[in-house]
Design a protein around this motif. Structure first.
Motif, short mmCIF file in Angstrom:
data_model
loop_
_atom_site.label_atom_id
_atom_site.label_comp_id
_atom_site.label_asym_id
_atom_site.label_seq_id
_atom_site.Cartn_x
_atom_site.Cartn_y
_atom_site.Cartn_z
N PRO A 235 71.09 -14.22 62.93
CA PRO A 235 71.70 -13.71 61.70
C PRO A 235 71.96 -12.21 61.71
N PHE A 236 71.04 -11.45 62.28
CA PHE A 236 71.19 -9.99 62.28
C PHE A 236 70.65 -9.42 63.58
N GLY A 237 71.33 -8.45 64.14
CA GLY A 237 70.81 -7.67 65.26
C GLY A 237 70.07 -8.51 66.28
N ASP A 238 68.80 -8.13 66.53
CA ASP A 238 68.03 -8.86 67.55
C ASP A 238 67.15 -9.95 66.91
N ILE A 239 67.42 -10.29 65.66
CA ILE A 239 66.65 -11.36 65.02
C ILE A 239 67.20 -12.72 65.48
N HIS A 240 66.35 -13.51 66.08
CA HIS A 240 66.75 -14.85 66.48
C HIS A 240 65.95 -15.88 65.70
N VAL A 241 66.66 -16.84 65.12
CA VAL A 241 65.98 -17.96 64.49
C VAL A 241 65.92 -19.06 65.55
N GLU B 283 55.16 -22.05 56.27
CA GLU B 283 55.77 -22.90 55.25
C GLU B 283 57.21 -23.28 55.64
N VAL B 284 57.96 -22.28 56.09
CA VAL B 284 59.34 -22.55 56.51
C VAL B 284 59.35 -23.40 57.78
N GLY B 285 58.39 -23.17 58.68
CA GLY B 285 58.26 -23.99 59.88
C GLY B 285 58.02 -25.45 59.53
N ILE B 286 57.13 -25.68 58.58
CA ILE B 286 56.82 -27.04 58.14
C ILE B 286 58.05 -27.70 57.52
N LEU B 287 58.77 -26.93 56.75
CA LEU B 287 59.90 -27.46 55.97
C LEU B 287 61.16 -27.64 56.83
N LYS B 288 61.41 -26.66 57.70
CA LYS B 288 62.71 -26.61 58.39
C LYS B 288 62.61 -26.68 59.92
N GLY B 289 61.41 -26.48 60.46
CA GLY B 289 61.28 -26.52 61.91
C GLY B 289 61.91 -25.33 62.61
N VAL B 290 61.99 -24.20 61.90
CA VAL B 290 62.53 -22.99 62.53
C VAL B 290 61.64 -21.79 62.19
N CYS B 291 61.80 -20.74 62.98
CA CYS B 291 61.10 -19.48 62.67
C CYS B 291 61.94 -18.33 63.21
N ALA B 292 61.86 -17.17 62.57
CA ALA B 292 62.64 -16.00 62.99
C ALA B 292 61.74 -15.02 63.73
N PHE B 293 62.24 -14.50 64.84
CA PHE B 293 61.52 -13.48 65.61
C PHE B 293 62.52 -12.45 66.13
N HIS B 294 62.02 -11.27 66.44
CA HIS B 294 62.83 -10.35 67.24
C HIS B 294 62.96 -10.95 68.63
N TYR B 295 64.14 -10.83 69.24
CA TYR B 295 64.30 -11.32 70.62
C TYR B 295 63.23 -10.64 71.47
#
Ligand code: SF4
Lengths: 431, 174
Positions: free
Chosen positions: A18-24, A143-155
């Motif tokens: 979504p932004f810069g080096d943020i990867h979901v 919570e978002v992991g449980i709900l959506k199976g995704v997480c956001a991190f810096h690359y």
């Protein structure tokens, strides 16, 4: 330029940038325990979103305070238990089957090379030992992991720690990782993955690799990580044998998650293993590390052997070897918590539990309790504990208590002498 | 969106960890509100008195590697229920910082020299912070002094603050 292990895992799991080096990224496993998950569950219920993205990818355990010690901890267990039930989470481990999360989940084969794993627990980095990207997160990420199976991190950027040569006898993965943390400092790896490599790692068991990766977060690291190899395949074989025709084939497939020779690292540190000695922490930060030979004589009130760092069968074997035929010093309390029921029964079969009991140790059920000062071995004000755990923060094992982190061999020797000591395995070279 | 203004609490130490922010013995609580009386109970810092210092503060300013240690989101929550929604420091542990923004709170990073100057100028005096999120400025003022300093926020962190956290953001998008 080539890629690091973490980069390869991220590239194969990208959902969004979504932004810069943020990867979901897409998650292969979301682990839960009863301390940080109930608040996420309550929030999901309050938002009318009481669902899970995939019940087979969620694993849950009650491990921090078990059996419950009071009404509040009983309620935390109840919330997790009922949630697992209504969301069809089959892999839920309760009394009788439960153990320390970072010991029991790998043991069940829930982590594979190339996986992405999150848990509401900072020592989730342990699972990187399997060549996975495994990160501790807070309750909202969980919570978002449980709900959506995704997480956001810096690359992820990575630091490479290469340990070469041979560990001296009586020196273990715990001594090595404490040396690494003292070198990096408590924030030296913040926002970075620590990739462990070198022939010392190649020879290490999965247990020892888990000890290394477990403490990556004590240097600020997002995940520890070891390249998958035949040791990894051997450990996982009982769980993966239907997926691959042979171990070689499994290895070939997992080698997709090894680093390229020209991968880029922010820092490469090479450590000659022969320079390592048994060490322990002093003070209240895990990077305050000294050779035990400089601390010998410091009295302790309690010795604790257990936790997600050093409560596995290999750790208990080493401690038992030091303890055999000896007694815990009068006035010192020895406590051992085998980290899972499997480890406990193995230790029983091998006579290790008897060795501990004969030496005067109290053997508890598999739990975290003492490690974070919640139950089963909390320190009193002013007390000192030699411990195989991973955090020596002020008050960590009880308000006003002091913790010295060390290997199981050193902890056992300390129990016998009543003051911080090297084990005879180091002194005599008997291994 | 949360409120990022108010009286400043100066915590002059690096590596303040999550066990100091909220000790594990309170992790048996299942509501955020229950954490309110225990914020910073185990902080070892000369001259700091939680009973006296926390109640009147809405902003924390500290040094390097703030929030290291455990992943417990109880640490941001303990601040939140004490009406402290913004921490300003040289640097943070990754999980703590992410947790702050995930809750729609702010963990602002300033250069060590700026932090040092703010401590030198304002610590020990009653200081108020006014945050302008649109202009990305922090305005500090005490009886004797004042200073406006700019800060940066990544687009992602800003989106989380505006969405009041990651659950709202992710649910809308994924
Ligand atoms: S053993 Fe200690 S460090 Fe490991 S998960 Fe349990 S409480 Fe956390």
């Amino acid at each position: 330029m080539g890629k690091t292990i973490a980069e390869k895992i991220f590239d194969s799991h990208k959902v969004d940038n979504p932004f810069g080096d943020i990867h979901v990224i897409r998650l292969d496993a979301v682990f839960c325990h009863e301390i940080t998950t109930p608040v996420a569950i309550n929030d999901l219920v309050a938002r009318g979103m009481d669902r899970v993205f995939d019940p087979t990818k969620i694993k849950a355990v009650i491990d921090h305070v078990t059996p419950a010690k009071d009404s509040k901890t009983a309620m935390q267990g109840k919330i997790l238990r009922e949630w697992a039930q209504r969301n069809n989470i089959v892999d839920f481990f309760d009394i009788g089957q439960n153990g320390v999360c970072h010991a029991i989940f790998p043991e069940k084969g829930f982590v594979r090379p190339g996986y992405t794993v999150i848990m509401g627990d900072s020592h989730t980095c342990t699972h990187g030992a399997f060549g996975a990207f495994a990160a501790g997160v807070g309750t909202t990420d969980l919570e978002v992991g449980i709900l959506k199976g995704v997480c956001a991190f810096h690359y992820p950027e990575s630091i490479k720690i290469e340990i070469t040569g041979e560990l001296p006898q009586g020196v273990y993965a715990k001594d090595a990782i404490l040396a690494v943390i003292s070198r990096l400092g408590v924030s030296g790896a913040t926002n970075k993955v620590i990739e462990f490599t070198g022939n010392v790692i190649d020879k290490m068991s999965m247990e020892a690799r888990m000890t290394l990766c477990n403490m990556a977060v004590e240097a600020g690291g997002t995940s520890g990580i070891c390249a998958p190899d035949m040791v990894t395949v051997d450990y996982l074989w009982e769980f993966i044998k239907d997926e691959f025709a042979s171990k070689d084939e499994a290895l070939k497939s997992y080698q997709a998650f090894t680093a390229d020779p020209d991968a880029g690292y922010t820092e490469v540190i090479t450590i000659d293993a022969s320079t390592l000695v048994p060490v322990a922490t002093y003070g209240f930060k895990p990077d305050q590390v000294k050779p035990i030979s400089e601390m010998t004589g410091e009295k302790v009130d309690q010795v604790y052997i257990g936790s997600c760092t050093n409560g596995r069968i290999e750790d208990l074997r080493i401690a038992a070897k030091v303890l055999a035929g000896n007694n815990v010093k009068a006035g010192v309390r020895g406590i051992v918590s085998p980290a899972s029921p499997k480890i406990y029964s193995q230790a029983l079969e091998e006579g290790i539990i008897k060795t501990f009991m004969d030496a005067g140790f109290c053997v508890t059920n598999p739990t975290c309790g003492a490690c974070l000062g919640m139950s089963n071995g909390v320190l009193a004000e002013g007390e000192v504990c030699a411990s195989t755990t991973n955090r020596n923060f002020n008050g960590r094992m009880g308000k006003g208590g002091t913790v010295h982190l060390m290997s199981p061999a050193s902890a056992a020797a300390t129990a016998i002498n009543g003051y911080i000591s090297n084990s005879n395995l180091y002194v005599t070279g008997d291994k | 969106m949360k409120d990022f203004n108010g009286k400043v609490l100066f915590l002059d130490r690096s590596d303040i960890n999550t066990d100091e922010i909220i000790p594990a013995r309170y992790l048996t609580e299942i509501t955020k509100e229950a954490l309110q009386p225990f914020l910073l109970e185990d902080l070892s810092l000369d001259g700091f008195d939680p009973a006296r210092d926390i109640q009147k503060s809405s902003v924390v300013i500290s040094r390097a590697n703030f929030g290291c240690g455990s992943s417990r989101e109880h640490a941001p929550w303990a601040f939140e229920v004490n009406d402290i929604n913004i921490v300003i420091a040289e640097s943070y542990a990754r999980i703590f910082k992410q947790n702050m923004f995930n809750c729609g709170m702010m963990a602002v990073e300033l250069e060590p020299k700026d932090i040092a100057r703010l401590f030198a100028k304002f610590a020990g005096q009653e200081t108020t912070l006014t945050t302008d999120l649109a202009k990305k400025t922090l305005h500090f003022s005490s009886e004797k002094d004042e200073e406006t300093i700019s800060f940066t926020l990544s687009e992602f962190d800003q989106a989380l603050v505006e969405a009041d956290g990651w659950v709202g953001y992710a649910d809308a998008k994924y």
